[in-house]
Design an enzyme around this catalytic site. Sequence first.
Site, PDB file in Angstrom:
ATOM      1  N   ILE A  55       0.863  -1.191   0.000  1.00 38.27           N
ATOM      2  CA  ILE A  55       0.000   0.000   0.000  1.00 38.27           C
ATOM      3  C   ILE A  55       0.899   1.240   0.000  1.00 38.27           C
ATOM      4  O   ILE A  55       1.812   1.361   0.826  1.00 38.27           O
ATOM      5  CB  ILE A  55      -0.932   0.008   1.232  1.00 38.27           C
ATOM      6  CG1 ILE A  55      -1.797  -1.258   1.236  1.00 38.27           C
ATOM      7  CG2 ILE A  55      -1.801   1.263   1.241  1.00 38.27           C
ATOM      8  CD1 ILE A  55      -2.674  -1.413   2.466  1.00 38.27           C
ATOM      9  N   GLU A  70       2.103  -3.577   5.719  1.00 42.75           N
ATOM     10  CA  GLU A  70       1.112  -3.278   4.677  1.00 42.75           C
ATOM     11  C   GLU A  70       1.434  -4.024   3.380  1.00 42.75           C
ATOM     12  O   GLU A  70       1.014  -3.630   2.309  1.00 42.75           O
ATOM     13  CB  GLU A  70       1.040  -1.759   4.446  1.00 42.75           C
ATOM     14  CG  GLU A  70       2.271  -1.126   3.823  1.00 42.75           C
ATOM     15  CD  GLU A  70       3.350  -0.728   4.828  1.00 42.75           C
ATOM     16  OE1 GLU A  70       3.378  -1.271   5.939  1.00 42.75           O
ATOM     17  OE2 GLU A  70       4.181   0.133   4.465  1.00 42.75           O
TER      18      GLU A  70
END
Length: 292
Positions: free
Chosen positions: A174, A216
């Site tokens: 991300i 992430e």
Amino acid sequence: MVDLPTILIADDIALNIQILANCLKDDYRLKIATGGKQCLKIAQEEPYPDLILLDIEMPDIDGYEVCRRLKNNLSTTDIPIIFVTAKQELEAEEHGLTLGAVDYITKPIHPAIVRARIHTHITLKIQSDKLRAMALYDQLTGLYNRHYLLDISQNKIARSIRYQQPLTLLMIDIDHFKRVNDEFGHPAGDTILKEVAKSLQLSSRKEDVIARWGGEEMVVFLDNCDLGNAMKKADQLRHNIEQLMPLEIKITISIGVGLLDEGETDISKMLKRADLALYNAKDNGRNQVVSQ
Ligand SMILES: [Mg+2]
């Protein structure tokens, strides 16, 4: 409403069912089978029973045989079985236990004792379900965890070699996730991780393994998928996330794609190539897919 554990009672005599049901109905969700055949059927229907109370003497299929079949079936083998029977002989009890039953209760039953024993076995069952889930899944996102991905990678690679099918791996990150956490707080960060994970799951095939790699980062294994198709698939995922707007925050992902090369027998080099590609995607300005 709290989800009560489910118990399946199998007995061919209505009165026996009624006696057991009366002493359990306040604490459990009950399912009833009036014969062996029906017991085998209901044991495979949702909600799956957390425990089965099984009579031995039944006219269609007896309890021993039902127990044997349940234990030999992958989808029912982990359901604990307690025999409830009028058979008092030690041999009968021994036989039941060797078939894989966890306990043996003789009729006439004593409600308090039956309740206590059942409570113990249900508690054990729920604990072992939790442990199994923890060993496979990431708690936050519900995706598989890193440990499972590494585990399954050996199977995937062996299959890919045996059937000469291409295997690709997507390394997903991300973009600017630290900034999201700093600006909106960690609970928002967690929600975004969950939403991204859900989107990845919704746009994947059943056989694609998606795992949270850490922080992430997420990884997708694509069976029987060459580099060209993996690029297309990855770009679709990237596009979906760009449209997602979780918590009305614009989120994008970068993806590195790696292919299993000839002669490779483990995940390490493929992972490295995907990782390097991901690095290049970041370096080139993020929100894009780059292959090895
Ligand atoms: Mg009977």
